[in-house]
Enzyme design. Structure first.
Site, PDB file in Angstrom:
ATOM      1  CG  HIS A 249     -19.408  88.713  36.250  1.00 21.67           C
ATOM      2  ND1 HIS A 249     -19.736  90.020  35.954  1.00 21.67           N
ATOM      3  CD2 HIS A 249     -20.207  87.952  35.489  1.00 21.67           C
ATOM      4  CE1 HIS A 249     -20.707  90.031  35.061  1.00 21.67           C
ATOM      5  NE2 HIS A 249     -21.013  88.779  34.755  1.00 21.67           N
TER       6      HIS A 249
ATOM      7  CE  LYS B 287     -15.788  98.933  47.280  1.00 18.55           C
ATOM      8  NZ  LYS B 287     -15.635  98.824  45.852  1.00 18.55           N
ATOM      9  NE  ARG B 288     -22.100  90.513  50.014  1.00 13.17           N
ATOM     10  CZ  ARG B 288     -22.904  89.484  49.796  1.00 13.17           C
ATOM     11  NH1 ARG B 288     -23.968  89.627  49.005  1.00 13.17           N
ATOM     12  NH2 ARG B 288     -22.679  88.319  50.365  1.00 13.17           N
TER      13      ARG B 288
ATOM     14  CE  LYS C 130     -16.292  93.245  46.800  1.00 13.29           C
ATOM     15  NZ  LYS C 130     -16.379  93.876  45.464  1.00 13.29           N
TER      16      LYS C 130
ATOM     17  CB  THR D  39     -20.442  98.634  38.627  1.00 10.73           C
ATOM     18  OG1 THR D  39     -20.889  97.796  39.703  1.00 10.73           O
ATOM     19  CG2 THR D  39     -20.160  97.782  37.417  1.00 10.73           C
TER      20      THR D  39
ATOM     21  CE  LYS E  14     -23.761 101.012  40.272  1.00  7.33           C
ATOM     22  NZ  LYS E  14     -23.717  99.716  40.991  1.00  7.33           N
TER      23      LYS E  14
HETATM   24  C1  26Q Z   1     -21.276  80.797  42.972  1.00 11.57           C
HETATM   25  C2  26Q Z   1     -21.562  79.494  43.318  1.00 11.57           C
HETATM   26  C3  26Q Z   1     -22.506  79.221  44.272  1.00 11.57           C
HETATM   27  C4  26Q Z   1     -23.166  80.258  44.906  1.00 11.57           C
HETATM   28  C5  26Q Z   1     -22.879  81.565  44.564  1.00 11.57           C
HETATM   29  C6  26Q Z   1     -21.913  81.833  43.616  1.00 11.57           C
HETATM   30  C7  26Q Z   1     -21.624  83.230  43.256  1.00 11.57           C
HETATM   31  C8  26Q Z   1     -22.631  84.190  43.314  1.00 11.57           C
HETATM   32  C9  26Q Z   1     -22.379  85.498  42.986  1.00 11.57           C
HETATM   33  C10 26Q Z   1     -20.370  83.632  42.848  1.00 11.57           C
HETATM   34  C11 26Q Z   1     -20.127  84.952  42.515  1.00 11.57           C
HETATM   35  C12 26Q Z   1     -21.129  85.901  42.570  1.00 11.57           C
HETATM   36  C13 26Q Z   1     -20.936  87.310  42.244  1.00 11.57           C
HETATM   37  C14 26Q Z   1     -19.875  87.838  41.682  1.00 11.57           C
HETATM   38  C15 26Q Z   1     -19.789  89.280  41.418  1.00 11.57           C
HETATM   39  O1  26Q Z   1     -20.661  90.051  41.797  1.00 11.57           O
HETATM   40  N1  26Q Z   1     -18.722  89.740  40.756  1.00 11.57           N
HETATM   41  C16 26Q Z   1     -18.577  91.154  40.461  1.00 11.57           C
HETATM   42  O2  26Q Z   1     -19.139  91.397  39.192  1.00 11.57           O
HETATM   43  C17 26Q Z   1     -19.165  92.779  38.903  1.00 11.57           C
HETATM   44  C18 26Q Z   1     -19.880  92.959  37.592  1.00 11.57           C
HETATM   45  O3  26Q Z   1     -19.120  92.462  36.552  1.00 11.57           O
HETATM   46  C19 26Q Z   1     -17.755  93.335  38.863  1.00 11.57           C
HETATM   47  O4  26Q Z   1     -17.828  94.720  38.679  1.00 11.57           O
HETATM   48  C20 26Q Z   1     -17.033  93.036  40.177  1.00 11.57           C
HETATM   49  O5  26Q Z   1     -15.686  93.434  40.089  1.00 11.57           O
HETATM   50  C21 26Q Z   1     -17.113  91.550  40.481  1.00 11.57           C
HETATM   51  O6  26Q Z   1     -16.561  91.292  41.753  1.00 11.57           O
END
Ligand code: 26Q
Length: 861
Positions: A364, A569-570, A575, A674, A678
């Protein structure tokens, strides 16, 4: 529940539901309905309602079992289901029933629905995608079970204090949760640490016995995920969330008695909190333990379930599919191999083949700081046996690479799982899976050609694309009743389960009545959002009064006729919320200089959480608040709003009210997005870069109807970074308007005190100076600002012609057929899982229904 039924039957059903709800109030809460508070009504309604759901839940499970279907196990550290009751009502088409019921109970629909706490078991896109998938998988009758963790505290509640973010614990489990079922029978033991003693399986493969280890019980809670009801045979799938909280044996009394309180509670506390960081690896021991807990408990459960119907492992690779949502559950690869070789005496080579056959990995993100790596020492200590498996896998893999590319040591360094004392989870995931996918066409290309180039060269057939989607049932049917109704009036209701049919809506793009209705709906949704924000503020102020804190910032007077320009968004540098904000500042400066200059009134809406330790992101929130404070105080044509605590429920209120959707990430950095989808299905137009799924959305809508595309292409971004040819100072010098806007970040235009001054200056420097060895303006904000400014001008022009604007909107909605998760999961089924549908078998449903109703007859009532 029957959707279309004659009046008398409806009434009979509704009366039965009323009776059932009242009975629950008495038997579970000890209340008569006239005295019950709204929380109790919410719970009683949910209990009454879920009885129906449980019949289909059981029947779905028994049907998979009967057919011996291949089953998909979806494994994710995050889920963001949103409120469950309202979605279930929508999916079961039970709105009329519930309204009848609540009327009888003297409650309003929204008061009751809004009592439910949003389960915030995820950070953002990745978690929400998992939940959209489950809705689609259930609706399309695919046999699936999902696994995750039941965090006691989900993503923190964001509060604003003096415009800055404060994190408060998310108490989503404070009341009893009617949607979960504790399954004590299915608890699993998970082992950490310990000493190993080497042995062999019957094939002579190394296996290890463990002693002196820690043991933790993982207790599952099951949540029913309800598919859309098409013929009363709707499927219900299981989301199984593990918790370490409720098992008393997890508490280490000996440590406690020795005075080591933290150590004593470490394992009971394992599932306490979700790590609130996305796109940033935290490298923390508890996170690693969480990941392994999920993996170990889930794979034990998967194997147990398989062995209930099979005598040996011959069919395992045929019957089981495991999808890992990013690398977070990657250890399942090592753990499955280990269990197969040790417990079931399967030869190493075969165990590796079975594992690879079963596994699929979705990536992702390509941000380097988000690619998971774990310290080898830490892994050796916590997971010694799994580490042996990883080492052997790595050894054999590196041998293969050497054989294929003799003398190319660079390849080994790039592809090896272990490098410089770090275990690289993405490499392990690719090596251990039979499919690897990106989440948009562009993202998958970047994976193949850049991030995982060597792997793609070696295993081209492993790499496939599956573009993300959203479920139109939650995000249009449930979140935007008015628009859903209009669309159904025009093209029928087929789009609800077959979103490709939305294309027919384009036939109405020239129809004045349709356009008028569309504009009216948008107006109503904006008014509804304004009302919602007022109510929210009242509730907040009440709460703050109780806690003796100051009231939150006043809500400015919002004009529903203004352009609602939304970025939710975050908060993250890539972003580019700052790009948006700099443009707002430019507009404000122009309007102040010449009030005739810009005709279009605009309400800029921001929302989103910043990772707790992400300083710059927190500065951005404070800057938005400060700009809002200043601009709103002038009561001009421009308003700026930062809405606290963005989550799924807030998204459901904000997105239907948006005119303009901001999707402005640096090209090449947003894997898919995503939110972009929406907004579009809710009738907003997009101002966006050529990034992630924006590109495919533009292609589907057609360039002619996608007028606000802007910014550097990903190739351009890649080139200037490689050549180091971009210099933000040039833009700063060349564009006086941009310079003037940027200067406000350090000249105290917005800063109200010294702290703010420092924070905003830091943002200025992140754009203009070298920071932590990174080139100035790494995210190319100034590079894209001139083009963004021009695109925003086009937005205003088009917005002045409402009829034309509506025509664009209709073409945009009509182009979204490909972006339903119904389509995404079909693609996973074809390209990754080879999964077949397994709808409920009618005889099984009848049998369960019969058993249930027989019990009803024995009620003393
Ligand atoms: C990793 C290691 C330790 C702690 C946390 C993490 C971690 C947690 C969550 C790393 C990444 C995430 C989340 C990533 C994420 O939300 N990516 C998004 O995924 C969406 C669905 O595929 C995409 O639409 C977005 O573009 C993408 O940013």
């Amino acid at each position: 529940m029957l959707p279309m039924m004659p009046n008398n039957e409806f009434e009979a059903q509704a009366e039965a539901l009323v009776a059932k709800t009242k009975r629950y109030l008495i038997t579970m809460m000890g209340r008569v309905f006239t005295e019950a508070n709204v929380d109790e009504v919410y719970r009683a309604v949910s209990y009454a309602f879920r009885e129906e759901i449980m019949i289909n839940w059981l029947a779905s499970f028994l049907s998979y079992q009967k057919r011996d279907s291949r089953i998909l196990y979806y494994i994710s550290m995050e889920y963001l289901p949103g409120r469950i009751l309202s979605n279930n009502i929508t999916n079961l088409k039970a709105h009329d029933l519930i309204r009848f019921l609540l009327q009888r109970m003297n409650r309003t629909y929204y008061d009751v629905i809004e009592r439910e706490q949003d389960p915030g078991l995820g950070n953002g896109g990745l978690g929400r995608l998992a939940s959209c998938f489950l809705d689609s998988l259930a609706t399309k009758n695919y046999p699936v079970q999902a696994y995750g963790l039941r965090y006691q505290y989900g993503i923190f509640e964001q509060q604003l204090l003096d415009g800055g973010q404060i994190e408060a614990p998310d108490l989503w489990l404070i009341n009893e949760n009617p949607w979960e079922f504790r399954r004590d029978l299915r608890k699993k033991l998970v082992k950490f640490c310990g000493q190993m003693e080497m042995g062999e399986n019957i094939h002579g493969d190394e296996i290890y016995k463990l002693s002196g280890h820690e043991e933790v019980w993982a207790l599952p809670y099951d949540y029913p995920i309800v598919g859309y009801n098409q013929d009363n045979r709707y499927s219900v799938v299981t989301l199984r969330l593990w918790s370490t909280k409720e098992s008393p044996r997890n508490f280490k009394l000996q440590s406690y008695n020795a005075g080591n309180f933290d150590q004593a509670a470490e394992n009971t506390a394992l599932t306490d909190v979700l790590y609130p960081s996305d796109h940033h690896d935290v490298g923390k021991r508890t996170r690693l333990k969480q990941e392994f807990l999920l993996v170990s408990a889930s794979i034990q459960d998967i194997i147990r379930r398989y062995l209930e119907g099979h005598e040996n492992f011959r069919l395992f690779a045929d019957k089981v599919r495991i999808q890992i949502n990013d690398t977070h559950p990657t250890l399942i690869i090592a753990e499955l191999i280990r269990i197969l070789t040790k417990r079931y005496d399967i030869p190493w080579k075969m165990a590796v083949e079975i594992t690879e056959q079963c596994l699929g990995y979705t990536n992702h993100t390509i941000l380097k700081e988000a690619l998971e790596q774990w310290d080898q020492e830490l892994m050796n200590y916590l997971l010694p046996r799994q580490m042996r498996v990883i080492e052997r896998l790595n050894q054999e893999f590196c041998d293969k690479v050497r054989l294929k590319y003799p003398g190319d040591e660079g390849k080994i360094h790039r592809m090896s799982i272990i490098e410089n004392g770090q275990v690289r989870m993405a490499n392990l995931s690719i090596i251990g899976s039979h499919r690897v996918n990106g989440v948009s066409a562009m993202h998958t290309e970047i994976l193949k050609n850049q991030v995982f180039k060597d792997f793609h060269e070696m295993f081209p057939e492993k790499f496939v694309n599956v573009t993300n989607g959203v479920t139109q049932r939650r995000w249009l049917l449930d979140a935007n009743h008015r628009l859903a109704h209009l669309i159904t009036k025009r093209i029928g209701d087929g789009w609800i389960t077959d979103f490709e049919q939305i294309r027919k809506f384009a036939d109405w793009a020239g129809d004045s009545d349709t356009k008028q209705e569309l504009l009216l709906i948008k107006m109503k949704n904006k008014l509804q959002l304004i009302e919602h924000l007022k109510r929210r503020k009242e509730q907040q102020d009440e709460k703050r009064l109780e806690e003796r804190r100051e009231k939150s910032a006043e809500l400015p007077l919002l004009d529903p006729h203004s352009l609602f320009d939304v970025q939710v968004k975050r908060i993250h540098e890539y972003k580019r919320q700052v790009l948006n904000l700099l443009h707002i500042i430019m507009l404000w400066q122009e309007m102040s200089e010449n009030s005739e200059h810009r005709r279009v009134r605009r309400t800029a809406i921001f929302a989103g959480k910043a990772a707790a330790g992400y300083k710059i992101a927190k500065n951005i929130i404070r800057l938005i608040s400060a700009v809002a404070r200043k601009i709103n105080s002038e009561n001009g044509p421009l308003k700026v709003l930062f809405i606290e605590n963005y989550n799924v429920s807030l998204a459901e209120n904000v997105i239907p009210a948006a005119d303009l959707s901001e999707q402005i990430s640096t090209a090449g950095m947003e894997a898919s997005g995503t939110g972009n989808m929406k907004f579009t299905i809710n009738g907003a137009l997009t101002i966006g870069t050529e990034d992630g799924a924006n590109i495919e959305m533009r292609e589907q809508v057609g360039n002619a109807w996608w007028p606000f595309s802007f910014g550097s292409s990903s190739e351009e971004v890649e080139r200037v970074r490689r050549e180091g040819t971009y210099n933000p100072h040039e833009v700063y010098q060349m564009h006086p308007k941009i310079r003037k806007a940027l200067d406000t970040l350090y000249n105290k235009t917005f800063a109200g005190n010294e702290v703010e001054h420092e924070e905003f200056s830091a943002l200025f420097h992140s754009i203009m100076d070298i920071q932590y060895g990174r080139v100035p303006d790494y995210y190319l904000i100034l590079k894209d600002l001139p083009d963004y400014y021009e695109a925003q001008k086009k937005v205003e022009e088009l917005f002045c012609n409402k009829d034309q604007w509506a025509e664009y909107v209709i073409h945009n909605i009509a182009g979204m057929g490909a972006f339903s998760t119904d389509v995404s999961i079909e693609n996973y089924c074809k390209r990754v899982w080879g999964l077949e549908k397994s709808p409920i078998i009618p005889e099984i449903l009848e049998r369960v229904q019969h058993e249930y109703y027989v019990h009803e007859k024995f009620d003393i009532y």
